[in-house]
Design an enzyme around this catalytic site. Sequence first.
Site, short mmCIF file in Angstrom:
data_model
loop_
_atom_site.label_atom_id
_atom_site.label_comp_id
_atom_site.label_asym_id
_atom_site.label_seq_id
_atom_site.Cartn_x
_atom_site.Cartn_y
_atom_site.Cartn_z
N ASP A 239 41.78 42.16 36.12
CA ASP A 239 40.87 41.26 36.84
C ASP A 239 39.46 41.42 36.27
O ASP A 239 38.87 42.49 36.33
CB ASP A 239 40.88 41.62 38.33
CG ASP A 239 40.17 40.58 39.18
OD1 ASP A 239 39.22 39.94 38.70
OD2 ASP A 239 40.56 40.43 40.35
N SER B 151 38.53 38.52 47.02
CA SER B 151 37.28 38.70 46.32
C SER B 151 36.14 39.02 47.30
O SER B 151 36.22 40.01 48.01
CB SER B 151 36.99 37.45 45.47
OG SER B 151 36.06 37.72 44.47
N HIS C 223 42.30 36.88 38.31
CA HIS C 223 41.56 37.27 39.50
C HIS C 223 42.40 37.03 40.74
O HIS C 223 42.71 35.89 41.08
CB HIS C 223 40.27 36.44 39.56
CG HIS C 223 39.36 36.80 40.69
ND1 HIS C 223 39.02 38.09 41.00
CD2 HIS C 223 38.70 36.01 41.59
CE1 HIS C 223 38.18 38.09 42.03
NE2 HIS C 223 37.98 36.85 42.41
#
Length: 525
Positions: free
Chosen positions: A467, A241, A495
Amino acid sequence: MRPPENDHGPDGIPGAHDRRPRRARRAGSALALAVLLAAGPAAGTATVAAPPGVVVTAQVPPGLEDFYAQQLVWTACGVAAECAQVQVPLDYQNPSAGQIELAVTRLASTDLAARQGSLLVNFGGPGGSGTASIEAWAAGLDPGVRAAYDIVGFDPRGVGSSTAVECVDDAALDARRVGTVDPDTPEGLAQAVAAAEQFAAACAANTGPLLGEVDTVSAAQDLDILRAVLGEDELDYLGYSYGTLLGATYADLFPERTGRFVLDAAMDPSLDGAGLTLDQAAGFERALRVYVETCLPQDGCPFEGTVDEGLAEIEALLRQIEAQPLPTADGRPLTVDDAVSGLIKPFYDPRIWWFLTQSLTLATEHGDGTGLMRLADIAYGRGPDGTYTNSYEANIAIDCLDHPENDDPAAMAALDARLQEASPTLGDWFSHGQVTCGAWPHEPVRTPAPIDAAGAGPILVVGTTGDPATPYAWSQALAAQLEDGHLLTRVGEGHGAYLSGNRCVDEIVNSHLLEGALPPEERTC
């Protein structure tokens, strides 16, 4: 298991740092994701004498010699780890202006004969701790990876056990979440600005000069010091991320020192804040639709009818909470901003959608907001004892430095209209963090721009089609921007991909870390 600090709380329910609404439209208190500045290292280099036993021969910018040559003192910590503090400059433009500390946790390779080096891991945020759960995360790694690498977690500057951003106490954070205003009205906007200015002033007073030095470029420069003091000629790195932004920035700054890189659930550094918000709003709307479609046929689902009718019931629940917050077990009222934060948090991992169903059932059938509040607390880094990590405060500080905000009321209204189109159910509670960052005491330091990391060599980018927090298009974009980017696609929800239960992804990532192997073009798992 998945990235613990970024996506999972200690009880297995997702939610530490990356996503809730960027700024719940009627509150101004939610987190914002950072984008990063692609910039080169300082001109000029000087050779550093390596500490005993360290083979690093890389050159470093002048003025940083002592930082690169420091020897770490490791002490036992956790179950089987060792911890140290690393000194880095407060300000890379003025290295003599002071120093700060970075907390580092290392799990030694399980087979010294097979050891390849150190693998630094970042779980995202920005604001997520890399030390708190590194042992639990590493337990899910392939034995070959554990043998090949010392697994190293670190708290970036401003975060956790490193020299940290500090703004207000726990009671004030609770109060900040309860305070609800409507910035669509002149009166509400004035209240939001006043609250933002008060919060920003507290951050400046309690954090000091560090508040202006927690940008992603500085954190990436810290990574190179970490690489050197760990004794590595190249940095091997795994980032989830926001960690993909940090990793891509490092590869752009230090291409010649970039080793085996995996960037999972990627950010697109070319997007501005409004673009990030719009894409995320659409992503969570899509995830909500998939969740409702999955829920409806199941026993115990609190909704009925078609998917659209289920979405309408959820929106009606949010409107009800907006008008009258729900009671919770500990006496705190569940506001609509917390309800939205709690609602979207489980979309990080479909394996715990059951908890969302229980929480929504409790809210719709019993008027009890306890379940949704628990999810919102995890999203904000609040523990059951009422204490917060500093992830919320650090996230705001990093975000406000990393990209400019447009706090003009007309721009805010225009974004709200676009959000309504991107997310009919949730768009009214998503908005950009203009008010908070507009009041910030330090100017942003970047303009959104692509990152190509020219000369860094192959970088593996992993994206998941469903996601919601870092939409798949962002992984596609980053892989295309990188001079030698290679995209691996996971088909599914949630995610992040690596260690999420997809054996195909895990095997390809492991092969890259262990052998430098890359998947065929357009490889899909």
